[in-house]
Design a protein around this motif. Sequence first.
Motif, PDB file in Angstrom:
ATOM      1  N   GLN A 139      -8.318   4.544   4.639  1.00 21.46           N
ATOM      2  CA  GLN A 139      -7.851   3.536   5.589  1.00 21.46           C
ATOM      3  C   GLN A 139      -8.884   3.372   6.701  1.00 21.46           C
ATOM      4  O   GLN A 139      -9.586   4.330   7.052  1.00 21.46           O
ATOM      5  CB  GLN A 139      -6.507   3.937   6.202  1.00 21.46           C
ATOM      6  N   ASN A 195      -3.733   5.693  -7.889  1.00 24.43           N
ATOM      7  CA  ASN A 195      -4.482   6.689  -7.119  1.00 24.43           C
ATOM      8  C   ASN A 195      -3.553   7.759  -6.557  1.00 24.43           C
ATOM      9  O   ASN A 195      -3.879   8.945  -6.575  1.00 24.43           O
ATOM     10  CB  ASN A 195      -5.235   6.007  -5.981  1.00 24.43           C
ATOM     11  N   GLU A 209       0.858  -1.183   0.000  1.00 27.28           N
ATOM     12  CA  GLU A 209       0.000   0.000   0.000  1.00 27.28           C
ATOM     13  C   GLU A 209       0.893   1.232   0.000  1.00 27.28           C
ATOM     14  O   GLU A 209       2.106   1.152   0.259  1.00 27.28           O
ATOM     15  CB  GLU A 209      -0.916   0.015   1.222  1.00 27.28           C
ATOM     16  N   ASP A 228      -3.264   1.335  -5.791  1.00 25.44           N
ATOM     17  CA  ASP A 228      -2.785   2.364  -4.862  1.00 25.44           C
ATOM     18  C   ASP A 228      -1.817   3.318  -5.549  1.00 25.44           C
ATOM     19  O   ASP A 228      -1.838   4.529  -5.308  1.00 25.44           O
ATOM     20  CB  ASP A 228      -2.090   1.693  -3.678  1.00 25.44           C
ATOM     21  N   GLU A 266     -11.001   0.720   0.884  1.00 23.45           N
ATOM     22  CA  GLU A 266      -9.566   0.986   0.961  1.00 23.45           C
ATOM     23  C   GLU A 266      -8.871   0.739  -0.369  1.00 23.45           C
ATOM     24  O   GLU A 266      -7.946   1.451  -0.748  1.00 23.45           O
ATOM     25  CB  GLU A 266      -8.936   0.082   2.029  1.00 23.45           C
ATOM     26  N   ASP A 267      -9.298  -0.286  -1.083  1.00 22.41           N
ATOM     27  CA  ASP A 267      -8.652  -0.705  -2.338  1.00 22.41           C
ATOM     28  C   ASP A 267      -9.728  -0.970  -3.384  1.00 22.41           C
ATOM     29  O   ASP A 267     -10.325  -2.043  -3.418  1.00 22.41           O
ATOM     30  CB  ASP A 267      -7.826  -1.966  -2.090  1.00 22.41           C
ATOM     31  N   LYS A 315      -6.616   7.924  -0.888  1.00 23.58           N
ATOM     32  CA  LYS A 315      -6.483   6.663  -0.160  1.00 23.58           C
ATOM     33  C   LYS A 315      -7.414   6.691   1.041  1.00 23.58           C
ATOM     34  O   LYS A 315      -7.545   7.726   1.707  1.00 23.58           O
ATOM     35  CB  LYS A 315      -5.034   6.459   0.300  1.00 23.58           C
ATOM     36  N   THR A 341     -12.530   6.988  -1.961  1.00 24.99           N
ATOM     37  CA  THR A 341     -11.274   7.215  -2.669  1.00 24.99           C
ATOM     38  C   THR A 341     -11.538   7.819  -4.041  1.00 24.99           C
ATOM     39  O   THR A 341     -12.379   7.331  -4.792  1.00 24.99           O
ATOM     40  CB  THR A 341     -10.509   5.895  -2.816  1.00 24.99           C
ATOM     41  N   CYS A 395       5.130   4.178  -3.133  1.00 28.99           N
ATOM     42  CA  CYS A 395       4.049   3.392  -3.741  1.00 28.99           C
ATOM     43  C   CYS A 395       4.454   1.935  -3.952  1.00 28.99           C
ATOM     44  O   CYS A 395       5.627   1.634  -4.177  1.00 28.99           O
ATOM     45  CB  CYS A 395       3.660   3.998  -5.090  1.00 28.99           C
TER      46      CYS A 395
END
Length: 671
Positions: free
Chosen positions: A299, A92, A62, A89, A406-407, A297, A361, A80
Amino acid sequence: MPDRASAPRVAAIVGPYASGKTSLLESLLLATEAIHRKGTIQDHNTVGDSSPEARDREMGVEVNLAETTYLGGQWTFLDCPGSVEFMQDTYNALTVCDVAVVVCEPDPARAVMLTPLLKFLDSRAIPHMIFINKIETTETHLRDMIEALQMVSTKPLVAREIPIREDGKVVGYLDLVSERAYRYKPGEASDLISIPEDLKDRHVNERQELLENLADYDDALLEGLLSDVVPPKGAVYDSLARDLAEDLVVPVFFGGALADNGIRRLLKALRHESPTLEETRARLGIEGKGPVIQVFKTQHAEHMGKLSLARLWNGTLKDGQALNGDRATGLFSFPAGQQAKVDSVGAGAVVGIGKLEKLSTGALVGGDSAADDPPVLGPLFALALHARKQGDDVKLTGALAKLCEEDPSLRVENNPDTAELLLWGQGDIHLQIAVRRLARQFHVEVEAHRPQVPYKETIRKATSRQGRFKRQTGGHGQFGDVHLDIKPLSRGEGFVFTDSITGGVVPRQYIPAVEQGIREFLPRGPLGFPVVDVGVTLTDGSYHVVDSSEQAFKSAAQLAMREGMPACEPVLLEPILRVEISVPTDATSRAQRALTTRRGQILGYTPKEGWSGWDVVEGYLPQSEMHDLITDLRSATMGVGTFAWSFDHLQEVIGKQADEVVTARKLVLAG
């Protein structure tokens, strides 16, 4: 030129797996005195790759943030992930950076690994420079490496330095703009030395090449070169900064992060030549008068809840301030990678914002942008999940929703044919990390296994059957009687019900119940799979004035289907996908073999549009053979091969393979 220390700037550190990005971040933080001792991947104490999953795998999974200052300017470095399985990630993070530092190893054969990343950067005109890492460990000539990199870059690469070698090892560099030579001094600023005699001719030639590249975009510089006028060094630096900001050229530096070689030279280039906040806002077309933030991002922490990582493009953001109907509950900065609470942040900064429940995100709040949203990577690999503890299903659903937030390259699917909960992602490691996070972050233990294939079944011949349901239990009984014609339909027609009842032998109010009974039978045919492409006609029947009911006719229809379907020569159908495999041209034959060895059918291949030296192989592939395709493609292409897929049609399966599938299905249904 603008004051390049006037506002915080953001640099993304990107590059393939094992290129040394996290080690480079350690060196940058040490050189700027943000830390006083470097960590190592092996000791699991680096600023980057700080999560338990990253340290277990010794790889980035991440984006990691670290703030520092250099020569009066504030910087946020975004370290990254390098693995292609975690590129979401990376993409983004790149949408909010001023500049990207592309890290690679000094191996021309591995230059192809940069292709997807460089294509993404150039497609969005994101300014970037290349840092060739581990230069002290190779005998590769810098010119060979740059030529290999130029093959995968659509923008011209301009060498900024010449390596100084002694006994075959790189011990320093000659800067082509300042025309000064330096010897590396591990952990400290390099020593200024005289230009070695054996480099003087090369210095003249390569500096001229640098100036000619810049002159392609600078009329004043071109005019001076044509008149044999040596341009002032300041003009060359200004030209480099302008061209970098417009993504016209890609400066190339080199060094060694482990020994801290070339780090300060890279920092100076970032400080003096990288785009400013104003230039980046102009590139992205960002407008807005108040606070304008962009989330890159999300979390979810066990005790803190949701934390949105965002770039503040404009204005000032204060703790407690309203944003799009939410309220910023806690603002955080990230000095040297540590999370620290702050009261407010100014334009250009990267900030963590607590409890923005309505923002996901990619969200842009408070303004507009002309830039496209980052692409969401398509699903390539799936695992079927179920909670280990009874009663954790609802908890699992909520945890998966947070993981997908998150992803975005994770996707959850409830497959109606197999009754499985599927988690889709970019590969096996990607999903194994997700499974571990379910346990660590959300305390949900799951079992994960290869998904079932959503086979179907159909019939080859027609038949007619009577279904007669009669039951007497005291009082009113149950009676229903139907005659059904069952026939196969063309592929893709699904299920069609009709009736040819005349004379009221089956009252009209019971005919929908007959259809409903048939539909309830279809999810599990005689082979154990959902039945498709079948037509059923209600032709005759009888009823009882007192004992007939909707339920009785539904049961009668199911009896007729249960007896009639096995006589219709049921046959197994497997889903066939249409796939488009993208690979470098030298791997095209391997991609074709990957299809044919999986019972696939090759439809052809063509050059990939806009990708020099790449092909797209198109074909059909049984879904049962798809599971590990991405693993084999990446193994054959140093990680860059990929594919896109969509369902195309159903195809009959006969013989031993069909028998094995049906037998396995019976075992599943039995227990």
